[in-house]
Design a protein around this motif. Sequence first.
Motif, short mmCIF file in Angstrom:
data_model
loop_
_atom_site.label_atom_id
_atom_site.label_comp_id
_atom_site.label_asym_id
_atom_site.label_seq_id
_atom_site.Cartn_x
_atom_site.Cartn_y
_atom_site.Cartn_z
N VAL A 1 18.72 -54.84 70.29
CA VAL A 1 17.36 -55.17 69.87
C VAL A 1 17.01 -56.59 70.31
CG1 VAL A 1 15.86 -55.56 67.88
CG2 VAL A 1 17.35 -53.55 67.95
N ALA A 2 17.96 -57.52 70.13
CA ALA A 2 17.72 -58.91 70.54
C ALA A 2 17.44 -58.99 72.03
CB ALA A 2 18.93 -59.77 70.18
N GLN A 3 18.21 -58.26 72.81
CA GLN A 3 18.01 -58.29 74.26
C GLN A 3 16.67 -57.66 74.64
OE1 GLN A 3 21.55 -58.03 76.58
NE2 GLN A 3 20.60 -56.67 78.06
N GLN A 4 16.27 -56.63 73.91
CA GLN A 4 14.99 -56.00 74.16
C GLN A 4 13.83 -56.96 73.90
OE1 GLN A 4 14.98 -52.98 75.44
NE2 GLN A 4 12.76 -52.75 75.60
N LEU A 5 14.04 -57.87 72.93
CA LEU A 5 13.03 -58.89 72.62
C LEU A 5 13.14 -60.11 73.52
CD1 LEU A 5 13.22 -58.78 68.70
CD2 LEU A 5 11.38 -57.88 70.15
N GLN A 6 13.98 -59.98 74.58
CA GLN A 6 14.23 -61.07 75.53
C GLN A 6 14.91 -62.27 74.87
OE1 GLN A 6 10.58 -61.94 77.63
NE2 GLN A 6 10.81 -60.16 78.94
N VAL A 7 15.67 -61.99 73.81
CA VAL A 7 16.55 -62.97 73.20
C VAL A 7 17.96 -62.53 73.57
CG1 VAL A 7 17.33 -64.02 71.05
CG2 VAL A 7 14.95 -63.34 71.31
N SER A 8 18.87 -63.47 73.80
CA SER A 8 20.22 -63.13 74.24
C SER A 8 20.91 -62.17 73.27
CB SER A 8 21.06 -64.40 74.37
OG SER A 8 22.41 -64.08 74.59
N ALA A 9 21.55 -61.14 73.82
CA ALA A 9 22.32 -60.21 73.00
C ALA A 9 23.46 -60.94 72.30
CB ALA A 9 22.88 -59.09 73.87
N ALA A 10 24.02 -61.95 72.96
CA ALA A 10 25.11 -62.72 72.36
C ALA A 10 24.66 -63.44 71.10
CB ALA A 10 25.66 -63.72 73.38
N VAL A 11 23.42 -63.96 71.11
CA VAL A 11 22.89 -64.64 69.94
C VAL A 11 22.74 -63.65 68.78
CG1 VAL A 11 20.86 -65.82 68.99
CG2 VAL A 11 21.72 -66.43 71.24
N GLY A 12 22.26 -62.44 69.07
CA GLY A 12 22.15 -61.42 68.04
C GLY A 12 23.50 -61.12 67.41
N ALA A 13 24.55 -61.02 68.23
CA ALA A 13 25.89 -60.76 67.70
C ALA A 13 26.39 -61.92 66.86
CB ALA A 13 26.85 -60.51 68.87
N PHE A 14 26.10 -63.15 67.30
CA PHE A 14 26.51 -64.33 66.56
C PHE A 14 25.87 -64.35 65.16
CE2 PHE A 14 25.84 -68.96 65.65
CZ PHE A 14 27.16 -69.31 65.52
N LEU A 15 24.60 -63.99 65.09
CA LEU A 15 23.89 -63.99 63.82
C LEU A 15 24.40 -62.89 62.89
CD1 LEU A 15 20.28 -64.70 65.12
CD2 LEU A 15 21.84 -66.29 64.00
N VAL A 16 24.80 -61.75 63.44
CA VAL A 16 25.41 -60.70 62.61
C VAL A 16 26.69 -61.23 61.97
CG1 VAL A 16 26.57 -58.45 62.65
CG2 VAL A 16 24.42 -58.76 63.86
N GLY A 17 27.50 -61.93 62.75
CA GLY A 17 28.74 -62.49 62.21
C GLY A 17 28.48 -63.48 61.09
N ILE A 18 27.43 -64.30 61.23
CA ILE A 18 27.10 -65.28 60.19
C ILE A 18 26.69 -64.58 58.90
CG2 ILE A 18 25.41 -67.06 59.55
CD1 ILE A 18 25.39 -67.92 62.46
N ALA A 19 25.96 -63.45 59.03
CA ALA A 19 25.44 -62.76 57.86
C ALA A 19 26.53 -62.12 57.01
CB ALA A 19 24.43 -61.70 58.29
N LEU A 20 27.70 -61.86 57.59
CA LEU A 20 28.80 -61.24 56.86
C LEU A 20 29.70 -62.32 56.28
CD1 LEU A 20 29.72 -58.38 59.35
CD2 LEU A 20 28.19 -58.27 57.38
N SER A 21 30.23 -62.08 55.10
CA SER A 21 31.06 -63.10 54.46
C SER A 21 32.11 -62.44 53.57
CB SER A 21 30.18 -64.04 53.61
OG SER A 21 29.52 -63.31 52.60
N GLY A 22 32.99 -63.28 53.03
CA GLY A 22 33.99 -62.81 52.06
C GLY A 22 35.01 -61.87 52.67
N GLU A 23 35.39 -60.86 51.89
CA GLU A 23 36.42 -59.92 52.32
C GLU A 23 35.97 -59.09 53.51
OE1 GLU A 23 37.64 -57.55 49.04
OE2 GLU A 23 38.48 -59.24 47.90
N VAL A 24 34.67 -58.83 53.60
CA VAL A 24 34.16 -58.06 54.73
C VAL A 24 34.40 -58.82 56.03
CG1 VAL A 24 32.08 -57.16 55.83
CG2 VAL A 24 32.42 -56.86 53.38
#
Length: 414
Positions: free
Chosen positions: A232-255
């Motif tokens: 989705v990020a790449q479709q919006l012309q935002v780097s796919a890598a940035v989208g993946a980085f933000l997913v990682g930030i959103a997850l925390s704790g044991e997950v």
Amino acid sequence: MHSSAVFLIEFGAIILGLGLLGRFAGRFQFSPIPLYLLAGLAFGEGGLLPLGTSEEFVAIGAEIGVILLLLMLGLEYTATDLVSNLKTQYPAGLVDAALNALPGAAMALLLGWGPVAAVVLAGVTWISSSGVIAKVLGDLGRLGNRETPVILSILVLEDLSMAVYLPIITALLAGAGLAAGSATLAIALGVAGLVLVVAVRYGRHISRFVSSDDPEKLLLVVLGLTLLVAGVAQQLQVSAAVGAFLVGIALSGEVAEGAHGLLSPLRDLFAAVFFVFFGLHTDPASIPPVLLPALALAVVTAGTKIATGYWAAKRAGISAKGRWRAGGTLVARGEFSIVIAGLAVTSGIEPRLGPLATAYVLILVIVGPLTARYTEPVAALLVGRRSAGPGPGPGPDAAEDRDLVPTPDAPAEK
């Protein structure tokens, strides 16, 4: 059937070769990245044995490798960590960007490559290798040193800056005009800010939704979510890598901890494929003409990284020895320099940029662990101070040189 058999043979040989190269590097305790790049050079354009049927699959694997590299980095940090680092360490981040990005930009302009290539090469020389540096800190037993939090803070700021930098060069490489480029950057910043706010306020709820006691289900959900958001990020012309980085930030704790353990082998596999893919698209014959500029750039930016670490550690009140150690540790470049250069190679803006980036990373990924180990004793020798050894007793900095500050095994634990 024949082409399928050839594909299996080629791809199997690649994976087996990468495994053997990794074992060889591990035996001598250095990063396998230069060996992966050399393997790509050997089997790519102008190499000893160019690949045929498996190259398209390797290209897809390389893209997944970039996504997993950024996802795993995001898993290392919480949104709170990032906000805290921005507030307290942003001066060090600004000094880091100025000292290390400008030499790359200047070199591209001196070579006559134009402003777009200058922005790309600035990123190549700016970003240190988090993976190599984290491994070096562990190998040298410095995870508890006083200067280590300073090093990690700079790496965090560099990683976060990727969320702004990658959309900029994506727009530039696509030839977008001022309006389109500004819109792309605004979208990227808006999405990054929104994710950080959501991660801070609702991170536990997101992690609870993703969480599963079954490793298989956790792996599928996290990997599927990451690829979906990256697409989705790449479709919006935002780097796919940035989208993946933000997913990682959103997850925390044991997950985050569970996903980190499950995804680490996949990350290592596809990241290795990515380095091979980059080497495949670099003709070995194109490296000698840019070797001298790459060497000059490596010498200059090794010095600027040492200066960055020294200044940041001094600002944090670290002793002179710790300052030199911090600077020497930051020298290594690696995965993200290649990611940035790979975007430029794909766009075809400057054919010599890829070979120069390859040579530059090969030099500093080898030199980096050496500067981490020897910068402090060499500096002490040059300024007339005795390095550690037999003597009448510990000097005034001895207490500060010991591992007194507990830090985690990774840049930051979720």
